[in-house]
Design an enzyme around this catalytic site. Structure first.
Site, PDB file in Angstrom:
ATOM      1  N   ARG A  56       0.865  -1.183   0.000  1.00  0.00           N
ATOM      2  CA  ARG A  56       0.000   0.000   0.000  1.00  0.00           C
ATOM      3  C   ARG A  56       0.896   1.225   0.000  1.00  0.00           C
ATOM      4  NH1 ARG A  56       2.475   1.876   3.651  1.00  0.00           N
ATOM      5  NH2 ARG A  56       0.948   3.539   3.715  1.00  0.00           N
ATOM      6  N   GLY A  57       0.264   2.393  -0.164  1.00  0.00           N
ATOM      7  CA  GLY A  57       1.042   3.611  -0.339  1.00  0.00           C
ATOM      8  C   GLY A  57       1.141   3.881  -1.836  1.00  0.00           C
ATOM      9  N   ALA A  58       0.843   5.126  -2.231  1.00  0.00           N
ATOM     10  CA  ALA A  58       0.659   5.415  -3.655  1.00  0.00           C
ATOM     11  C   ALA A  58       1.858   5.025  -4.536  1.00  0.00           C
ATOM     12  CB  ALA A  58       0.307   6.892  -3.824  1.00  0.00           C
ATOM     13  N   ARG A  99      -7.041  -0.359  -6.989  1.00  0.00           N
ATOM     14  CA  ARG A  99      -7.435   0.679  -6.010  1.00  0.00           C
ATOM     15  C   ARG A  99      -7.620   1.981  -6.787  1.00  0.00           C
ATOM     16  NH1 ARG A  99      -4.201   1.161  -0.487  1.00  0.00           N
ATOM     17  NH2 ARG A  99      -6.152   2.091   0.221  1.00  0.00           N
ATOM     18  N   GLN A 204      -1.695   2.296  10.041  1.00  0.00           N
ATOM     19  CA  GLN A 204      -0.413   2.436   9.322  1.00  0.00           C
ATOM     20  C   GLN A 204       0.597   3.221  10.156  1.00  0.00           C
ATOM     21  OE1 GLN A 204      -3.435   2.949   7.935  1.00  0.00           O
ATOM     22  NE2 GLN A 204      -3.464   2.460   5.769  1.00  0.00           N
ATOM     23  N   ASP A 245      -1.873  10.704  -2.145  1.00  0.00           N
ATOM     24  CA  ASP A 245      -2.265   9.691  -3.131  1.00  0.00           C
ATOM     25  C   ASP A 245      -2.569  10.308  -4.488  1.00  0.00           C
ATOM     26  OD1 ASP A 245      -2.944   8.511  -0.349  1.00  0.00           O
ATOM     27  OD2 ASP A 245      -2.715   6.836  -1.742  1.00  0.00           O
ATOM     28  N   ASN A 255      -5.241  12.435   0.569  1.00  0.00           N
ATOM     29  CA  ASN A 255      -4.350  11.584   1.373  1.00  0.00           C
ATOM     30  C   ASN A 255      -5.223  10.827   2.367  1.00  0.00           C
ATOM     31  OD1 ASN A 255      -1.677  10.658   2.018  1.00  0.00           O
ATOM     32  ND2 ASN A 255      -1.795  11.824   3.898  1.00  0.00           N
ATOM     33  N   LYS A 256      -4.579  10.013   3.182  1.00  0.00           N
ATOM     34  CA  LYS A 256      -5.281   9.159   4.140  1.00  0.00           C
ATOM     35  C   LYS A 256      -6.315   9.935   4.941  1.00  0.00           C
ATOM     36  CE  LYS A 256      -4.978   5.658   4.532  1.00  0.00           C
ATOM     37  NZ  LYS A 256      -5.940   4.767   3.837  1.00  0.00           N
TER      38      LYS A 256
HETATM   39  O1  MRU Z   1      -4.455   3.126   2.290  1.00  0.00           O
HETATM   40  P1  MRU Z   1      -2.992   3.345   2.147  1.00  0.00           P
HETATM   41  O2  MRU Z   1      -2.195   2.785   3.276  1.00  0.00           O
HETATM   42  O3  MRU Z   1      -2.480   2.913   0.793  1.00  0.00           O
HETATM   43  O4  MRU Z   1      -2.816   4.930   2.209  1.00  0.00           O
HETATM   44  C1  MRU Z   1      -1.533   5.476   2.042  1.00  0.00           C
HETATM   45  C2  MRU Z   1      -1.499   6.950   2.206  1.00  0.00           C
HETATM   46  O5  MRU Z   1      -2.498   7.598   2.373  1.00  0.00           O
HETATM   47  C3  MRU Z   1      -0.152   7.608   2.050  1.00  0.00           C
HETATM   48  O6  MRU Z   1      -0.073   8.741   2.851  1.00  0.00           O
HETATM   49  C4  MRU Z   1       0.032   8.009   0.586  1.00  0.00           C
HETATM   50  O7  MRU Z   1      -0.185   6.927  -0.259  1.00  0.00           O
HETATM   51  C5  MRU Z   1       1.380   8.547   0.330  1.00  0.00           C
HETATM   52  S1  MRU Z   1       2.598   7.274   0.398  1.00  0.00           S
HETATM   53  C6  MRU Z   1       4.095   7.950   0.020  1.00  0.00           C
END
Ligand code: MRU
Length: 353
Positions: A56-58, A99, A204, A245, A255-256
């Protein structure tokens, strides 16, 4: 599923590994207590791993999807020979649909597709596509190192910061975006402590960000998500530093979930907000925040914790997993190309030109 033979001790920079012509993903659902790799043999299992939050993470899901295209092409060549380009379509669609919010996924798959468009039908495609996936991976690490140093240069004097979710090495090809800035700031003596929001419902912050920072020897304290404003009010916080993201063309930032309330609290307390992201996260085709697709996940992710139901039976849940912070609440967007202060449409267009 095979057990990989790892050539070195693992750390946060090993979220996505291409080793011995195979793809291994560190299962982030099990961290920090279990360090286990999942071996993905086919593009559809890569898409499933992205949807299920193994990775996970963009930027990390972008890099992973690029390797997924290599697996798709390998299978399509075995099955269809010269007809591989048609045979690959189904797998590409599955990767793209894994996603919706992180634009890096579509960005990486589209980049691979553009290359496929230039390739011959009669040549085995694996090696050429693997070289491109490796470039996407290496470029992401290089971008994070650059934006990390640039972001750290915005911090005038030693201070503590708050971060949200995990925008670290685990969430990228390596080094991290928000945690890249934090790593660089720590190395230049500008950082006292990181306060990491625990980040419900997937935790996370407590599971991943704390693991990374402990690994780096950077002091970290966890905050319940609702404690961030009180921590700002208590003083000593110079910056909120987060990843993204998808950044819309006008500077609105997805973002999250919880980033928006963090930015509102920061503005109320005179704390600055920095969004650290590679240019692959900026979507110039997306005019503004309301145009960003926001993923909603199963209510059970919120109603339960650690696989155990915590909410009263009969309670329902609203579970969008990202939110949009309007550009006017963002003090700086930092990419590998530079720093955009008080971002808006014109400044981002200039930055991306
Ligand atoms: O749901 P996730 O864990 O994929 O969400 C991740 C985030 O929101 C991060 O802050 C974002 O992807 C940036 S990662 C460098």
């Amino acid at each position: 599923m095979k057990t990989p033979v790892l050539k070195r001790a693992i750390g946060p920079d090993d979220a996505v590994l291409w080793q011995g012509n195979e793809l291994f993903l560190l299962d982030q659902r099990l961290l920090p207590h279990i360090e286990h790799f999942i071996h993905c043999e086919h593009a559809k299992s890569v898409a499933q791993a992205i949807a299920d939050m193994v990775v996970r993470g963009a930027p990390a899901i972008g890099v992973t999807a690029a390797y997924g295209v290599v697996l798709a092409a390998r299978d399509a060549w075995r099955q269809a020979g010269q007809g591989w380009k048609a045979a690959i379509e189904d797998d590409l669609a599955a990767l793209l649909a894994a996603r919706p919010t992180a634009v890096n996924l579509g960005w990486a798959v589209e980049r691979m597709k553009r290359l496929i468009g230039t390739m011959a039908d009669e040549r085995e495609p694996g090696a050429v596509l693997l070289a491109e996936a490796r470039s996407i991976h290496d470029e992401d690490i290089a971008a994070n190192r650059s934006l990390g140093d640039l972001g750290a240069s915005l911090i005038d004097s030693a201070t503590s910061v708050i971060t949200h979710c995990n925008a670290g090495a685990l969430a990228t090809g390596g080094y991290g975006t928000a945690l890249g800035v934090i790593r660089s700031a720590w190395n230049s003596g500008k950082l006292e402590r990181v306060y990491a929001d625990e980040t419900r419902p997937w935790l996370q912050g407590s599971r991943l960000t704390a693991w990374e920072l402990v690994h780096e020897g950077i002091p970290v304290s966890l905050l319940a998500d609702g404690a961030a404003a009180a921590r700002m009010a208590a003083g000593g916080i110079g910056w909120v530093i987060v990843g993204s993201d998808r950044i819309a063309a006008n500077g609105d930032v997805a973002n999250k979930i919880g980033t928006y309330s963090l930015a509102l609290a920061a503005r109320a307390h005179g704390v600055k907000v920095m969004v650290a992201a590679p240019t692959s996260t900026i979507d110039m085709d997306c005019p503004s925040g309301p145009d960003i697709p926001i993923e909603s996940r199963e209510p059970d992710e919120l109603l339960s914790c650690g696989g155990k139901r915590v909410a009263s039976m009969g309670a329902e849940a609203w579970n969008p997993v990202f939110d949009v912070t309007p550009a006017e609440l963002v003090d700086a967007i930092v990419t590998e190309k530079g720093i955009v202060l008080s971002p808006d449409k014109g400044k981002l267009a200039e930055h991306m030109a």
